[in-house]
Write a protein that holds these residues in place. Structure first.
Motif, PDB file in Angstrom:
ATOM      1  N   ALA A 297      45.322  33.276  67.870  1.00 43.08           N
ATOM      2  CA  ALA A 297      44.952  33.923  66.854  1.00 43.08           C
ATOM      3  C   ALA A 297      43.855  32.943  65.856  1.00 43.08           C
ATOM      4  O   ALA A 297      42.641  33.146  65.376  1.00 43.08           O
ATOM      5  CB  ALA A 297      45.824  34.599  66.001  1.00 43.08           C
ATOM      6  N   ARG A 298      44.463  31.454  65.555  1.00 40.21           N
ATOM      7  CA  ARG A 298      43.731  30.672  64.815  1.00 40.21           C
ATOM      8  C   ARG A 298      42.646  30.229  65.456  1.00 40.21           C
ATOM      9  O   ARG A 298      41.260  30.136  64.897  1.00 40.21           O
ATOM     10  CB  ARG A 298      44.716  29.629  64.740  1.00 40.21           C
ATOM     11  CG  ARG A 298      44.352  28.634  63.592  1.00 40.21           C
ATOM     12  CD  ARG A 298      45.489  27.713  63.329  1.00 40.21           C
ATOM     13  NE  ARG A 298      46.784  28.245  63.120  1.00 40.21           N
ATOM     14  CZ  ARG A 298      47.908  27.371  63.442  1.00 40.21           C
ATOM     15  NH1 ARG A 298      48.152  26.512  63.782  1.00 40.21           N
ATOM     16  NH2 ARG A 298      48.898  28.335  63.094  1.00 40.21           N
ATOM     17  N   ARG A 299      42.480  30.116  66.833  1.00 39.63           N
ATOM     18  CA  ARG A 299      41.409  29.839  67.514  1.00 39.63           C
ATOM     19  C   ARG A 299      40.423  30.915  67.521  1.00 39.63           C
ATOM     20  O   ARG A 299      39.345  30.679  67.378  1.00 39.63           O
ATOM     21  CB  ARG A 299      41.683  29.339  68.996  1.00 39.63           C
ATOM     22  CG  ARG A 299      42.313  28.075  69.232  1.00 39.63           C
ATOM     23  CD  ARG A 299      41.593  26.870  69.014  1.00 39.63           C
ATOM     24  NE  ARG A 299      40.270  26.908  69.857  1.00 39.63           N
ATOM     25  CZ  ARG A 299      40.181  26.309  71.111  1.00 39.63           C
ATOM     26  NH1 ARG A 299      41.186  25.989  71.849  1.00 39.63           N
ATOM     27  NH2 ARG A 299      39.000  26.427  71.804  1.00 39.63           N
TER      28      ARG A 299
ATOM     29  N   ALA B 109      47.464  38.676  70.905  1.00 39.91           N
ATOM     30  CA  ALA B 109      47.359  37.808  69.648  1.00 39.91           C
ATOM     31  C   ALA B 109      46.498  38.367  68.583  1.00 39.91           C
ATOM     32  O   ALA B 109      46.844  38.318  67.336  1.00 39.91           O
ATOM     33  CB  ALA B 109      46.758  36.557  70.248  1.00 39.91           C
ATOM     34  N   LEU B 110      45.228  39.203  68.998  1.00 41.67           N
ATOM     35  CA  LEU B 110      44.494  39.713  67.791  1.00 41.67           C
ATOM     36  C   LEU B 110      45.284  40.731  67.260  1.00 41.67           C
ATOM     37  O   LEU B 110      45.240  40.689  65.850  1.00 41.67           O
ATOM     38  CB  LEU B 110      43.237  40.120  68.774  1.00 41.67           C
ATOM     39  CG  LEU B 110      42.224  38.937  69.359  1.00 41.67           C
ATOM     40  CD1 LEU B 110      41.249  39.741  70.038  1.00 41.67           C
ATOM     41  CD2 LEU B 110      41.537  38.333  68.103  1.00 41.67           C
ATOM     42  N   THR B 111      45.644  41.840  67.976  1.00 41.94           N
ATOM     43  CA  THR B 111      46.370  42.864  67.270  1.00 41.94           C
ATOM     44  C   THR B 111      47.677  42.488  66.609  1.00 41.94           C
ATOM     45  O   THR B 111      48.077  42.652  65.428  1.00 41.94           O
ATOM     46  CB  THR B 111      46.740  43.871  68.275  1.00 41.94           C
ATOM     47  OG1 THR B 111      47.239  43.703  69.288  1.00 41.94           O
ATOM     48  CG2 THR B 111      45.349  44.657  68.730  1.00 41.94           C
TER      49      THR B 111
ATOM     50  N   TRP C 258      42.799  39.973  57.455  1.00 41.03           N
ATOM     51  CA  TRP C 258      42.845  38.713  58.016  1.00 41.03           C
ATOM     52  C   TRP C 258      41.500  38.053  57.639  1.00 41.03           C
ATOM     53  O   TRP C 258      40.412  38.055  58.518  1.00 41.03           O
ATOM     54  CB  TRP C 258      42.817  38.850  59.527  1.00 41.03           C
ATOM     55  CG  TRP C 258      42.967  37.674  60.294  1.00 41.03           C
ATOM     56  CD1 TRP C 258      43.124  36.255  59.839  1.00 41.03           C
ATOM     57  CD2 TRP C 258      43.070  37.592  61.856  1.00 41.03           C
ATOM     58  NE1 TRP C 258      42.984  35.434  61.223  1.00 41.03           N
ATOM     59  CE2 TRP C 258      43.163  36.310  62.174  1.00 41.03           C
ATOM     60  CE3 TRP C 258      43.179  38.745  62.684  1.00 41.03           C
ATOM     61  CZ2 TRP C 258      43.151  35.794  63.747  1.00 41.03           C
ATOM     62  CZ3 TRP C 258      43.193  38.285  64.132  1.00 41.03           C
ATOM     63  CH2 TRP C 258      43.142  37.067  64.325  1.00 41.03           C
ATOM     64  N   PRO C 259      41.452  37.613  56.291  1.00 42.08           N
ATOM     65  CA  PRO C 259      39.985  37.049  55.980  1.00 42.08           C
ATOM     66  C   PRO C 259      39.335  36.122  56.882  1.00 42.08           C
ATOM     67  O   PRO C 259      38.159  36.192  57.144  1.00 42.08           O
ATOM     68  CB  PRO C 259      40.049  36.531  54.608  1.00 42.08           C
ATOM     69  CG  PRO C 259      41.393  37.125  54.286  1.00 42.08           C
ATOM     70  CD  PRO C 259      42.462  37.330  55.580  1.00 42.08           C
TER      71      PRO C 259
ATOM     72  N   VAL D  40      49.269  42.748  62.689  1.00 34.97           N
ATOM     73  CA  VAL D  40      50.505  43.332  62.481  1.00 34.97           C
ATOM     74  C   VAL D  40      51.272  42.172  61.608  1.00 34.97           C
ATOM     75  O   VAL D  40      51.807  42.618  60.740  1.00 34.97           O
ATOM     76  CB  VAL D  40      51.398  43.230  63.792  1.00 34.97           C
ATOM     77  CG1 VAL D  40      52.999  43.573  63.277  1.00 34.97           C
ATOM     78  CG2 VAL D  40      50.834  44.437  64.627  1.00 34.97           C
ATOM     79  N   ARG D  41      51.045  40.766  61.798  1.00 38.91           N
ATOM     80  CA  ARG D  41      51.963  40.116  60.814  1.00 38.91           C
ATOM     81  C   ARG D  41      51.331  39.864  59.622  1.00 38.91           C
ATOM     82  O   ARG D  41      52.017  39.701  58.392  1.00 38.91           O
ATOM     83  CB  ARG D  41      51.503  38.579  61.587  1.00 38.91           C
ATOM     84  CG  ARG D  41      52.138  37.477  60.930  1.00 38.91           C
ATOM     85  CD  ARG D  41      52.203  36.027  61.659  1.00 38.91           C
ATOM     86  NE  ARG D  41      50.947  35.403  61.409  1.00 38.91           N
ATOM     87  CZ  ARG D  41      50.588  34.835  60.144  1.00 38.91           C
ATOM     88  NH1 ARG D  41      51.582  34.445  59.224  1.00 38.91           N
ATOM     89  NH2 ARG D  41      49.308  34.352  59.965  1.00 38.91           N
TER      90      ARG D  41
END
Length: 381
Positions: A135-137, A160-162, A93-94, A166-167
């Motif tokens: 996650a975006r925020r 949301a973080l983990t 997740w860069p 996963v996504r």
């Protein structure tokens, strides 16, 4: 079958004291609705409920109980070799590397050591309901403490973080992986995303009585404190947890940190499947993976809740709260007073749900000490 008018359901032979304890709790607390379920050695031994309009099939808002499902998914993906606990999150997740977060690992996230408990000004309800928006925020957020120097409950955001990790690794949301790998195969009545067809079974959360509500407001943490930020009290208006759970959008999207819905039966069965054979299937977790996730990773005082030695890896350290459990007991509570765990030492999987909101919105309600102890005594007698 229960012989009291307050309680319905069944217990296995040898678990009659659990029935008596549950009936006493229902009478003493004037409980408007609760469920208790337990498995021992892969066999359901307790299936009880109480309250007008409540059945064993009723679905309750279970808030942070969903963190248990989320971290079971993460454990399964680690077991598969899809996720690496010690790989930097930014590798998958860069955008997460912003504001000096490039060294934070998945293990740091699961141990609540990342310092990403919220954002300035808080989140909207729409953001809290949608893990992708959260996650975006959070990707661009500066940590509230230097990662790794302390830990604190990432109450609204850990899923949301983990989940974003996963996504990025699988191309599937955490909720989709949970549905495919855990919920659907066992037919669990425990959801990260409640189908609309099941809405008639949902029992709305009942708010605190006015007196307790006023007391809770008077004792609420400052909005700009770590506790206030973690529980989104710095938003305008501050998040009302009762209204949040009773919002259809939240139940439909099933945010992994705070939007789970289910029954005690479903929640207990999930933990039973995690540690033992259930429905002819092997345990979900291999012993070595379970051992890794049930090590104490965060010691000392939680910077958000003040609770000591709060976490294992993703899961709450249940033996800290319930000393009669084995040191590797793992699970998660929920703000409505729910509690759920697996205790590998005794082979017990336990779940308690209720309709009435917990005073102050804390984790497992006090009656869990009595109820869980009764289950363990019966299972190990």
């Amino acid at each position: 079958m229960s012989t009291t008018t307050h309680v319905r359901g069944t217990v296995a032979a040898g678990y009659e004291d659990v029935l008596a304890e549950f009936a006493a709790v229902a009478a003493e607390e004037d409980e408007p609705g609760a469920q208790l379920a337990a498995y021992a050695g892969g066999r359901q031994v307790v299936d009880l409920w109480t309250g007008d309009g409540i059945s064993g099939d009723s679905l309750h808002a279970l808030y942070s109980s969903g963190k248990g499902a989320a971290h079971l998914v993460v454990a399964l993906l680690v077991q598969d070799g899809v996720l690496d606990l010690d790989r930097p999150v930014a590798g998958a997740w860069p955008e997460f590397a912003a504001e000096g977060k490039g060294g934070i690992t998945l293990r740091d996230l699961l141990a609540h050591r990342a310092g990403l408990i919220g954002v300035a000004g808080g989140f909207t309800t729409a953001e809290l309901a949608d893990d992708r928006l959260l996650a975006r925020r959070l990707a661009g957020q500066r940590p509230y403490w230097r990662p790794g120097t302390g830990y604190g409950y990432h109450a609204f955001v850990i899923g949301a973080l983990t989940g974003e990790v996963v996504r990025r690794a699988t191309g599937r949301t955490l909720q989709e992986v949970y549905e495919e790998r855990v919920r659907a195969p066992y037919g669990l009545d425990f959801y990260l995303g409640l189908p609309e067809a099941l809405e008639p079974r949902y029992v709305p959360v009942r708010p605190l009585p006015p007196g307790q509500r006023a007391l809770a407001a008077a004792n609420a943490p400052a909005a700009d404190s770590l506790t206030g930020i973690a529980f989104n009290l710095n938003a305008t208006p501050p998040t009302d947890l009762v209204a949040f759970a009773n919002t259809r959008e939240v139940r439909a999207l099933g945010p992994a940190s705070a939007g789970s819905v289910g029954s005690a039966r479903g929640l207990a069965a999930m933990y039973a499947a995690a540690i033992g054979a259930l429905d002819g299937r092997e345990p979900l977790l291999k012993p070595e993976v379970r051992a890794e996730f049930t090590k104490r990773h965060s010691v000392g005082a939680d910077l958000v809740t003040g609770e000591r030695d709060h976490f294992l890896l993703g899961f709450e350290a249940q033996a800290r709260r319930y000393p009669f459990l084995g040191p590797d007991a793992f699970g998660h509570s929920g703000a409505v007073g729910a509690q759920s765990f697996a205790d590998p030492r005794s082979g017990v999987a336990y779940a308690y749900t209720r309709r009435r909101f917990a005073f102050g919105g804390g984790g497992g309600a006090a009656e869990n000490h009595r109820l869980a102890a009764a289950v363990i005594r019966a299972a190990t007698r």
